[in-house]
Design an enzyme around this catalytic site. Structure first.
Site, PDB file in Angstrom:
ATOM      1  CE  LYS A  21      16.299  52.718  21.021  1.00 46.08           C
ATOM      2  NZ  LYS A  21      15.676  51.691  21.860  1.00 46.08           N
TER       3      LYS A  21
ATOM      4  CG  ASP B  73      17.973  51.166  13.104  1.00 45.27           C
ATOM      5  OD1 ASP B  73      18.356  51.967  13.979  1.00 45.27           O
ATOM      6  OD2 ASP B  73      17.048  50.343  13.298  1.00 45.27           O
TER       7      ASP B  73
HETATM    8  N1  PMP Z   1      16.090  50.235  15.681  1.00 40.62           N
HETATM    9  C1  PMP Z   1      16.773  49.596  16.638  1.00 40.62           C
HETATM   10  C2  PMP Z   1      17.970  48.769  16.258  1.00 40.62           C
HETATM   11  C3  PMP Z   1      16.370  49.721  17.970  1.00 40.62           C
HETATM   12  O1  PMP Z   1      17.041  49.078  18.925  1.00 40.62           O
HETATM   13  C4  PMP Z   1      15.257  50.524  18.289  1.00 40.62           C
HETATM   14  C5  PMP Z   1      14.791  50.679  19.727  1.00 40.62           C
HETATM   15  N2  PMP Z   1      14.608  49.469  20.419  1.00 40.62           N
HETATM   16  C6  PMP Z   1      14.590  51.169  17.252  1.00 40.62           C
HETATM   17  C7  PMP Z   1      15.040  51.010  15.962  1.00 40.62           C
HETATM   18  C8  PMP Z   1      13.406  52.031  17.507  1.00 40.62           C
HETATM   19  O2  PMP Z   1      13.771  53.103  18.308  1.00 40.62           O
HETATM   20  P1  PMP Z   1      12.644  54.113  18.813  1.00 40.62           P
HETATM   21  O3  PMP Z   1      11.667  53.298  19.600  1.00 40.62           O
HETATM   22  O4  PMP Z   1      13.402  55.079  19.663  1.00 40.62           O
HETATM   23  O5  PMP Z   1      12.051  54.710  17.606  1.00 40.62           O
END
Ligand code: PMP
Length: 414
Positions: free
Chosen positions: A227, A201
């Site tokens: 992000k 991830d």
């Molecule tokens: N994994 C991690 C480590 C994250 O920080 C995040 C976002 N906070 C996500 C997954 C999910 O990302 P998204 O909401 O863009 O799908």
């Protein structure tokens, strides 16, 4: 040593000049999402103004140009993480990317009854719940590797779990609560030597450090465009080519097939090659174009420079928090961590801290950060206040944050 021309960079981000409650905005919520430079906004607008059409189907000029823009974006974004274009599936974000990986393995019979899926206590819910669901559907089991008090992965427990020969190892590259960086290269190597597929991830790593999926040797690598300066609604899943060829697409539909034949009431589909077989339906072309522009922007700065700049800021942020004697979660040295810093002020809830900072123009996040098992393990069942940095943040902002937090601490005491 000047790593980034931050004052020049800040001019590209119109929102950073905004006043919030009459105060200069200090945006420290970059782990949640990042602000957009004008270059990205313009690329998206330019796409809609000049070459907008659907992709992959039309022979007319706009259709061809839109398809070209989409595939060019795939080239740029895949190269950014060290992948080939056909190894990158565009998704909505990390969450959809991880679900796509999990359901592909399920649909392909690579997770079945009695199998083991290994994940960790430091995961975002988006790298936990898809596996819980798929395990349930397959009759497989989940094994959650422990972390220590600092939020680091317990490698001894990881080794024990690996000895149970999981089919899948799913682990975050960087924690969105503590900023801890996991040794994903080593983790994927161990996963492979035990016969498992390795998913990383990358939601919190791809925006902040150089990424080479081939060096990590991941089978899947998931990330979110929003992000990393890109638009919302676009992200990606890297799938190693040999694996992608074997995988059955779990969400079939138009645009994913080379042939559909129906006899009586039964239909057969032949899939296109990856990545198209995983991208049924009209994709977010404008998002892909915007993300490609964001990646170009990051490349121009240099990801090594971005990482160093943030490390310098993180070091300072940890220092001021230590001086203020607030409770800090995660490692105190910057060696194995990035710029996500969780803390709590005695006598105040995380939301109270965030609200009081907001009144002074400072945006941070508070709560459990979609990582309940981890915040509980860290001894913060109410969650934490979290400041997270990016390339446009400055030392002056951190000094201002420290002054405001000092005032807040005094109020809490009185
Ligand atoms: N994994 C991690 C480590 C994250 O920080 C995040 C976002 N906070 C996500 C997954 C999910 O990302 P998204 O909401 O863009 O799908």
């Amino acid at each position: 040593e000047i790593l980034l021309n931050v004052s020049g960079i800040r001019k590209d981000f119109p929102v950073l000049e905004k006043k919030i409650h009459g105060k200069q905005l200090v945006y420290f919520d970059n782990a949640a999402t990042t602000q957009k430079p004008i270059q990205v906004l313009e690329a998206v607008e330019q796409f809609y103004r000049t070459i907008y059409a659907n992709v992959g189907r039309s022979v007319h000029e706009l259709g061809l140009r839109a398809t070209e823009a989409y595939e060019e974006s795939r080239k740029i974004v895949s190269a950014f993480i060290g992948a080939m274009p056909d190894e990158l599936v565009f998704t909505k974000q990390t969450t959809e990317a991880i679900n796509l990986a999990a359901y592909s393995l399920l649909a392909s019979g690579m997770i079945s009854r009695g199998d083991l899926i290994l994940t960790t206590r430091m995961e975002h819910h988006s790298n936990l719940l898809p596996w819980v669901r798929v395990a349930k559907l397959a009759g497989a089991r989940l094994r959650i590797v422990n972390v220590d008090e600092e939020g680091r992965l317990d490698m001894g427990d990881f080794d024990k779990a690996l000895a149970m020969r999981p089919r899948v190892v799913a682990v975050t590259h960087v924690s969105n609560v503590t900023g801890v960086v996991n040794p994903v290269k080593e983790i994927c190597r161990e996963a492979h030597s035990h016969g498992a597929v390795c998913l990383v991830d990358g939601a919190q790593s791809a925006p902040h450090m150089p990424i080479d999926v081939k060096e990590i040797d991941a089978d899947f690598f998931a990330f979110s465009g929003h992000k990393m300066l890109g638009p919302m609604g676009i992200g990606g899943l890297y799938i190693r080519r040999e694996l992608a060829e074997k995988l059955e697409p779990p969400f079939p539909g138009g645009g994913a097939i080379s042939l559909v034949e129906c006899q009586e009431d039964n239909c057969n589909a032949e899939w296109l090659h990856a990545p198209h077989k995983f991208e049924a339906g009209t994709p977010n072309v404008a998002g892909a174009v915007g993300l490609a522009r964001a990646v170009e922007y990051l490349k121009t700065l240099g990801m090594g420079e971005v990482e160093e700049h943030e490390k310098m800021l993180t070091k300072r942020l940890l220092e001021v928090l230590e001086d203020l004697e607030v409770k800090i979660y995660g490692p105190l040295e910057v060696k194995d961590r990035l710029g996500v810093v969780s803390f709590n002020v005695e006598g105040l809830t995380p939301h109270e801290v965030a609200s009081m900072l907001d009144l002074e123009g400072i945006a941070i996040r508070s709560g459990h950060h979609c990582a309940l098992p981890l915040v509980k393990r860290l001894g913060a069942p109410m969650g934490t206040a979290r400041a997270s940095l990016y390339l446009y943040n400055t030392e002056e902002e951190i000094e201002y944050f420290a002054r405001v937090l000092e005032k807040i601490k005094k109020i809490a005491k009185s």
